[in-house]
Design an enzyme around this catalytic site. Structure first.
Site, mmCIF file in Angstrom:
data_model
loop_
_atom_site.group_PDB
_atom_site.id
_atom_site.type_symbol
_atom_site.label_atom_id
_atom_site.label_comp_id
_atom_site.label_asym_id
_atom_site.label_seq_id
_atom_site.Cartn_x
_atom_site.Cartn_y
_atom_site.Cartn_z
ATOM 1 N N LYS A 29 -5.720 7.637 12.309
ATOM 2 C CA LYS A 29 -6.112 8.213 11.025
ATOM 3 C C LYS A 29 -6.450 9.688 11.171
ATOM 4 O O LYS A 29 -7.153 10.085 12.100
ATOM 5 C CB LYS A 29 -7.308 7.447 10.448
ATOM 6 C CG LYS A 29 -6.986 5.989 10.143
ATOM 7 C CD LYS A 29 -8.172 5.235 9.570
ATOM 8 C CE LYS A 29 -7.783 3.809 9.206
ATOM 9 N NZ LYS A 29 -8.919 3.040 8.642
ATOM 10 N N CYS A 37 -13.587 -1.143 6.534
ATOM 11 C CA CYS A 37 -12.645 -0.422 5.674
ATOM 12 C C CYS A 37 -13.341 0.435 4.620
ATOM 13 O O CYS A 37 -12.780 1.433 4.181
ATOM 14 C CB CYS A 37 -11.686 -1.413 5.001
ATOM 15 S SG CYS A 37 -10.555 -2.209 6.156
ATOM 16 N N LYS A 71 -3.637 1.576 14.931
ATOM 17 C CA LYS A 71 -3.584 2.516 13.812
ATOM 18 C C LYS A 71 -4.250 3.837 14.174
ATOM 19 O O LYS A 71 -5.095 3.909 15.076
ATOM 20 C CB LYS A 71 -4.251 1.903 12.589
ATOM 21 C CG LYS A 71 -5.727 1.560 12.760
ATOM 22 C CD LYS A 71 -6.250 0.858 11.518
ATOM 23 C CE LYS A 71 -7.690 0.403 11.717
ATOM 24 N NZ LYS A 71 -8.201 -0.328 10.545
ATOM 25 N N ARG A 82 0.862 -1.192 0.000
ATOM 26 C CA ARG A 82 0.000 0.000 0.000
ATOM 27 C C ARG A 82 0.890 1.230 0.000
ATOM 28 O O ARG A 82 1.812 1.330 0.805
ATOM 29 C CB ARG A 82 -0.910 -0.004 1.224
ATOM 30 C CG ARG A 82 -1.882 1.160 1.284
ATOM 31 C CD ARG A 82 -2.698 1.103 2.551
ATOM 32 N NE ARG A 82 -3.539 -0.072 2.616
ATOM 33 C CZ ARG A 82 -3.945 -0.639 3.761
ATOM 34 N NH1 ARG A 82 -3.558 -0.150 4.917
ATOM 35 N NH2 ARG A 82 -4.726 -1.696 3.728
ATOM 36 N N CYS A 128 -8.044 -10.948 1.648
ATOM 37 C CA CYS A 128 -8.033 -10.409 3.003
ATOM 38 C C CYS A 128 -8.278 -11.529 4.013
ATOM 39 O O CYS A 128 -9.298 -12.223 3.941
ATOM 40 C CB CYS A 128 -9.095 -9.329 3.170
ATOM 41 S SG CYS A 128 -9.143 -8.650 4.848
ATOM 42 N N CYS A 138 -16.134 -7.911 6.363
ATOM 43 C CA CYS A 138 -15.983 -8.158 7.795
ATOM 44 C C CYS A 138 -16.363 -6.889 8.538
ATOM 45 O O CYS A 138 -16.601 -5.851 7.924
ATOM 46 C CB CYS A 138 -14.545 -8.596 8.108
ATOM 47 S SG CYS A 138 -13.377 -7.234 8.309
ATOM 48 N N CYS A 190 -14.908 -2.993 0.081
ATOM 49 C CA CYS A 190 -13.520 -3.353 0.381
ATOM 50 C C CYS A 190 -13.113 -4.549 -0.483
ATOM 51 O O CYS A 190 -13.968 -5.224 -1.068
ATOM 52 C CB CYS A 190 -13.371 -3.686 1.860
ATOM 53 S SG CYS A 190 -14.205 -5.222 2.354
ATOM 54 N N ARG A 213 -1.671 6.724 9.626
ATOM 55 C CA ARG A 213 -1.794 6.227 8.261
ATOM 56 C C ARG A 213 -1.789 7.401 7.273
ATOM 57 O O ARG A 213 -1.479 8.528 7.630
ATOM 58 C CB ARG A 213 -3.083 5.407 8.132
ATOM 59 C CG ARG A 213 -3.178 4.219 9.103
ATOM 60 C CD ARG A 213 -2.160 3.133 8.768
ATOM 61 N NE ARG A 213 -2.272 1.976 9.643
ATOM 62 C CZ ARG A 213 -3.078 0.917 9.434
ATOM 63 N NH1 ARG A 213 -3.878 0.908 8.383
ATOM 64 N NH2 ARG A 213 -3.097 -0.098 10.271
#
Length: 657
Positions: free
Chosen positions: A295, A561, A293, A141, A517, A557, A511, A210
């Protein structure tokens, strides 16, 4: 002779620090977990040099303590396995470097956690597995603040997808590329090529900040957009890992990035209020980085193209009447991830923290990051996002702690206009005599003839590119005389002006999910086109117009995302061919949806959704959006209508009074 010095932390916490004068005493600088300003360190040093007859304890008031430090005799706090891996990694090197040098097609569990920080996830293609073995590959990514992609980098990414990937590029919801299917043996070649061609993957994944979002529109004459994009780039630089492992591993220590601006360097090095680890290769992140993470999004008043309320930190530019930047409103505590049937986890919207003048924004954000670093949970990764700290403390306590790292109070939050979603699709003027062209890309997947045609246009006209937070792409710097030729070249491969695309598709997102994934339990990207077509068919059966639409988001899931919890209709995978249905989000992404039904099988979507669409068509107010309508009626009314629905021709009357 050693003596104890009592220090008061930001929450009034007293901690004992051994300030030794001779051998054997624990020194101030070696007390794990404590960081203080330089002035306090000097005070402690002076205390060390005082006469041995000095009083046994002296109390010093400081402005920040890194963690709620307990006396050394107590047991250390419980930490997750990932925390130990980070701590022992030599700042993201060990054992990743060693694992990359083995013949195996994969890396071990410790290295899996570390390679995320370098911008990669190890994956296993479930559909290519054989007896007794997995089909290991890696996803890379990129990191593109504001979604900016120089012409040269786009062409390189296009080449790498063909040479080392699966022949496709994926545009993400955080304005980056994902490159799938890279084999371990090719990782260094791919990484080094990206770095040497104006790109980076550093910090695109992992427990740190991120990619920083900002509106993708390449306006030249609208200063507020330029300020937002510049701020996103500075924050990305400020909060990038500094320890050097990235360049050691992928380009043999050669740092190929441009130098950071002086204000970023000043903010990074400043430790006036205890935000830094003095002398550490990672002055902000230390040896353990963040608990999870993080953001950030930056935008301008009214422009919600970035889903600003879903971020840990949201910044909004505040300009004067002449368009000059004055400062920023700050929102905190947003986040999408959750776990099925674990009520302690939930999506959350960011809330106002305050306002800071423009010269303070880097310091204010750094203070927020330090607060999450030091107080965010490290024992349970499901509960370690900053939104749970906000939920536990409340905004007032959170603000008071952040202010001590910041060094001053926040000013009151400035009033903002209503938010509107902006897609930037179609043709627009940049403000410098050139045009930009926003193109809808189905689920962000660039492949096949579309990929070839885009390459030809971008290469021929030497265009720069922007990626949007809605998985679309913007071609920049187009001369008006090129417009018809570019339109024709791209229309032939399905890249159409938005008026020719079903509006359901224009706002939808999904996603990647299966088969790559590891968290996916249902289809998303591959299933979304069929789901959208079925929704359009239902619209037609109940009498809705071709222009009617709603925001649909699909994930495989509950991690969210594609931000399904902000959708008017969110489908969240909760089993094989099974989804939770979330309803009630707003079209401008300012209200959370709620769980309407669970474990709805894919083949049964019509039984649930068609009655709702019929009721919306029949009883809505003029211009009333589906999300607003379902939120207004309430789920009990909606479920009753589903139970009694006999079809569009038999459902009479009105529920709304």
């Amino acid at each position: 002779m050693a003596h104890a010095i009592g220090v008061t932390g930001p929450a009034g916490l007293m901690v004992a620090v051994m300030a030794g004068g001779g051998g054997g005493g624990a020194s101030f600088s070696s007390f794990e977990g404590f960081r203080a300003s330089k002035s306090v360190q000097q005070m402690v040093l002076a205390s060390n040099q005082a006469s041995s007859s000095a009083a046994p304890s002296t109390f010093l008031q400081i402005q920040s303590v890194a963690t709620p430090v307990k006396p050394p005799t107590t047991m250390p706090p419980k930490r997750s396995k990932v925390e130990i891996i980070k701590e022992h990694s030599n700042y993201l090197r060990y054992p990743l470097k060693e694992e990359l040098e083995t013949e195996a097609p994969n890396v071990n569990e410790d290295a899996i956690q570390l390679i995320k920080f370098h911008g990669s996830y190890q994956q296993d293609n479930r559909e290519l597995r054989g007896p007794g073995h997995k089909a290991y590959q890696f996803m890379l990514r990129t990191k593109n603040p504001s979604g900016k992609v120089p012409n040269r980098l786009y062409l390189v990414m296009d080449d790498l997808a063909d040479q080392f990937g699966i022949g496709t590029l994926r545009l993400t919801t955080r304005q980056t590329f994902q490159l799938h299917g890279v084999l371990k043996q090719n990782l260094k070649t791919v990484m080094s090529t990206i770095i040497k061609n104006m790109g980076s993957t550093l910090g695109a994944c992992g427990d740190l900040n991120r990619n920083v979002l900002a509106p993708a529109a390449p306006y030249k004459g609208r200063k507020e957009y330029i300020y937002a994009q510049e701020t996103a780039e500075k924050l990305a630089a400020l909060l990038a890992p500094q320890g050097g492992a990235y360049y050691d591993l992928w380009v043999d220590g050669e740092k190929a990035m441009s130098a950071d601006s002086p204000d970023v360097i000043d903010a990074l090095n400043d430790n006036s209020h205890g935000t830094n680890f003095e002398g550490s290769p990672e002055p902000i992140y230390g040896i353990q980085f963040l608990p999870r993470k993080f953001k950030i999004a930056v935008t301008v008043p009214g422009d919600n193209s970035v889903d600003v309320l879903t971020n840990d930190v949201g910044l909004v530019t505040i300009c004067n009447n002449d368009g000059e930047l004055q400062g920023f409103d700050i929102l905190v505590g947003g986040g999408m991830g959750r776990t099925h049937r674990m009520e302690a986890t939930f999506p959350r919207l960011a809330e106002p923290l305050g306002y800071v003048p423009k010269e303070d924004i880097l310091y204010a954000v750094k203070a927020i990051v330090a607060t999450q670093r030091d107080y965010g949970r490290r024992d349970d990764r499901r509960m370690s996002r900053m939104k749970y700290l906000l939920d536990d403390w409340g905004i007032e306590k959170f603000r008071s702690v952040v202010e001590q790292y910041y060094g001053k109070p926040f000013q009151p939050f400035k009033e903002l206009p209503p938010w509107e979603f902006q897609s930037y699709l179609g043709w627009h003027e940049q403000g410098d005599g050139h045009l930009f062209f926003g193109l809808h890309v189905e689920n962000g997947r660039i492949k096949g003839e579309m990929k070839k045609a885009l390459r030809r246009v971008i290469e021929k006209y030497e265009l720069n590119v922007r990626i949007t937070p809605n998985q679309n792409i913007i071609l920049c710097d187009i001369r008006p005389s090129w417009r018809s030729r570019i339109t024709k070249a791209l229309a032939g491969v399905g890249l159409l002006s938005p008026r020719f695309v079903d509006p359901l598709h224009l706002s939808a997102m999904a996603c990647p999910a299966l088969p790559l994934c590891p968290l996916a339990i249902a289809e998303a990207e591959r299933g979304a086109p069929d789901i959208l077509q079925r929704i359009r068919d239902m619209f037609e059966r109940v009498g809705l117009r071709a222009s009617d639409s709603l925001v649909v988001r699909v994930t495989g899931c509950p991690n969210g995302c594609a931000r399904p919890y902000m959708a008017e209709l969110g489908l969240v995978g909760d089993g094989p061919n099974s989804y939770q249905i979330w309803l009630g989000g707003s079209p401008n992404q300012t209200r959370l949806a709620e769980t309407f039904m669970e474990r709805v099988k894919l083949q049964n979507l019509e039984a649930v959704l068609e009655p709702l669409f019929h009721l919306w068509r029949r009883d809505r107010q003029t211009g009333e959006a589906f999300g607003d309508f379902t939120h207004k009626l309430g789920f009990a009314v909606l479920k009753d209508y589903i139970d009694t629905y006999k079809g569009p021709n038999k459902a009479k009357g009105s529920i709304v009074r």
